[in-house]
Design a protein around this motif. Structure first.
Motif, PDB file in Angstrom:
ATOM      1  N   ALA A   1       0.818  -1.211   0.000  1.00 18.91           N
ATOM      2  CA  ALA A   1       0.000   0.000   0.000  1.00 18.91           C
ATOM      3  C   ALA A   1       0.855   1.265   0.000  1.00 18.91           C
ATOM      4  N   ALA A   2       1.988   1.240   0.698  1.00 24.16           N
ATOM      5  CA  ALA A   2       2.854   2.429   0.748  1.00 24.16           C
ATOM      6  C   ALA A   2       3.412   2.741  -0.644  1.00 24.16           C
TER       7      ALA A   2
ATOM      8  N   LYS B   1       2.715   6.154  -2.898  1.00 19.67           N
ATOM      9  CA  LYS B   1       3.782   6.979  -3.480  1.00 19.67           C
ATOM     10  C   LYS B   1       3.532   7.207  -4.968  1.00 19.67           C
ATOM     11  N   LEU B   2       3.112   6.153  -5.677  1.00 22.69           N
ATOM     12  CA  LEU B   2       2.847   6.302  -7.102  1.00 22.69           C
ATOM     13  C   LEU B   2       1.648   7.214  -7.362  1.00 22.69           C
ATOM     14  N   LYS B   3       0.624   7.126  -6.528  1.00 21.60           N
ATOM     15  CA  LYS B   3      -0.553   7.984  -6.690  1.00 21.60           C
ATOM     16  C   LYS B   3      -0.183   9.461  -6.546  1.00 21.60           C
ATOM     17  N   ALA B   4       0.873   9.740  -5.783  1.00 21.67           N
ATOM     18  CA  ALA B   4       1.285  11.126  -5.536  1.00 21.67           C
ATOM     19  C   ALA B   4       2.071  11.721  -6.712  1.00 21.67           C
TER      20      ALA B   4
ATOM     21  N   LEU C   1       7.107  10.736 -15.317  1.00 19.96           N
ATOM     22  CA  LEU C   1       7.619  10.102 -14.100  1.00 19.96           C
ATOM     23  C   LEU C   1       6.730   8.942 -13.668  1.00 19.96           C
ATOM     24  N   PHE C   2       5.407   9.123 -13.835  1.00 22.81           N
ATOM     25  CA  PHE C   2       4.483   8.058 -13.465  1.00 22.81           C
ATOM     26  C   PHE C   2       4.726   6.813 -14.328  1.00 22.81           C
ATOM     27  N   ALA C   3       4.945   7.009 -15.627  1.00 27.50           N
ATOM     28  CA  ALA C   3       5.215   5.887 -16.535  1.00 27.50           C
ATOM     29  C   ALA C   3       6.500   5.168 -16.117  1.00 27.50           C
TER      30      ALA C   3
ATOM     31  N   TYR D   1      -0.738  -2.770  -7.038  1.00 29.22           N
ATOM     32  CA  TYR D   1       0.537  -3.285  -7.559  1.00 29.22           C
ATOM     33  C   TYR D   1       0.849  -4.637  -6.911  1.00 29.22           C
ATOM     34  N   SER D   2       0.169  -5.647  -7.401  1.00 23.64           N
ATOM     35  CA  SER D   2       0.288  -7.012  -6.876  1.00 23.64           C
ATOM     36  C   SER D   2       0.256  -7.985  -8.042  1.00 23.64           C
TER      37      SER D   2
END
Length: 128
Positions: free
Chosen positions: A10-11, A15-18, A24-26, A110-111
């Motif tokens: 979850a952490a 971080k990715l949601k932020a 950068l997200f890609a 992300y699993s």
């Protein structure tokens, strides 16, 4: 056979949601894929050692669910099959590592869920 689940947690998802920059997200999603697939390779090696000690071989690894989806010839077998994903996660007691199925989605996102059959070793044919 082996049925398993791996999560980046979850952490990591938070971080990715932020990340607001699309570039950068890609990159971060690519990193997520690399992290998950690297963890999976380590697990497969360990499982292979155990299976070999039992006199068996590993069959072909299958992704049951994966986010992001890996770049493989075969897509995950149950990517959008809500009843199957919920059943697999319950069977694995995946909630012990924080992975659940809520409102039609695997959480954390992300699993990955994988399966690997165990096969009897093929007998070598005598030369001749």
């Amino acid at each position: 056979g082996t049925l398993g689940v791996i999560t980046l947690g979850a952490a990591f998802e938070a971080k990715l949601k932020a990340i607001t920059d699309p570039g950068l997200f890609a990159l971060a999603e690519t990193a997520a894929l690399v992290f998950a697939e690297t963890g999976l390779k380590v697990l497969v090696e360990l499982i292979g050692q155990e299976v070999s000690a039992e006199g068996l071989d590993l069959g072909t690894l299958r992704h049951v669910f994966a986010y992001p989806e890996p770049e493989t010839d075969e897509p995950p077998t149950h990517q959008a099959d809500a009843p199957a994903l919920a059943a697999v996660l319950a069977r694995l007691s995946a909630d012990k590592i924080g992975v659940t199925f809520n409102e039609g989605a695997v959480t954390p996102k992300y699993s990955l869920i994988f399966s690997i059959p165990w096969l009897a070793k093929r007998k070598k044919k005598p030369a001749g």
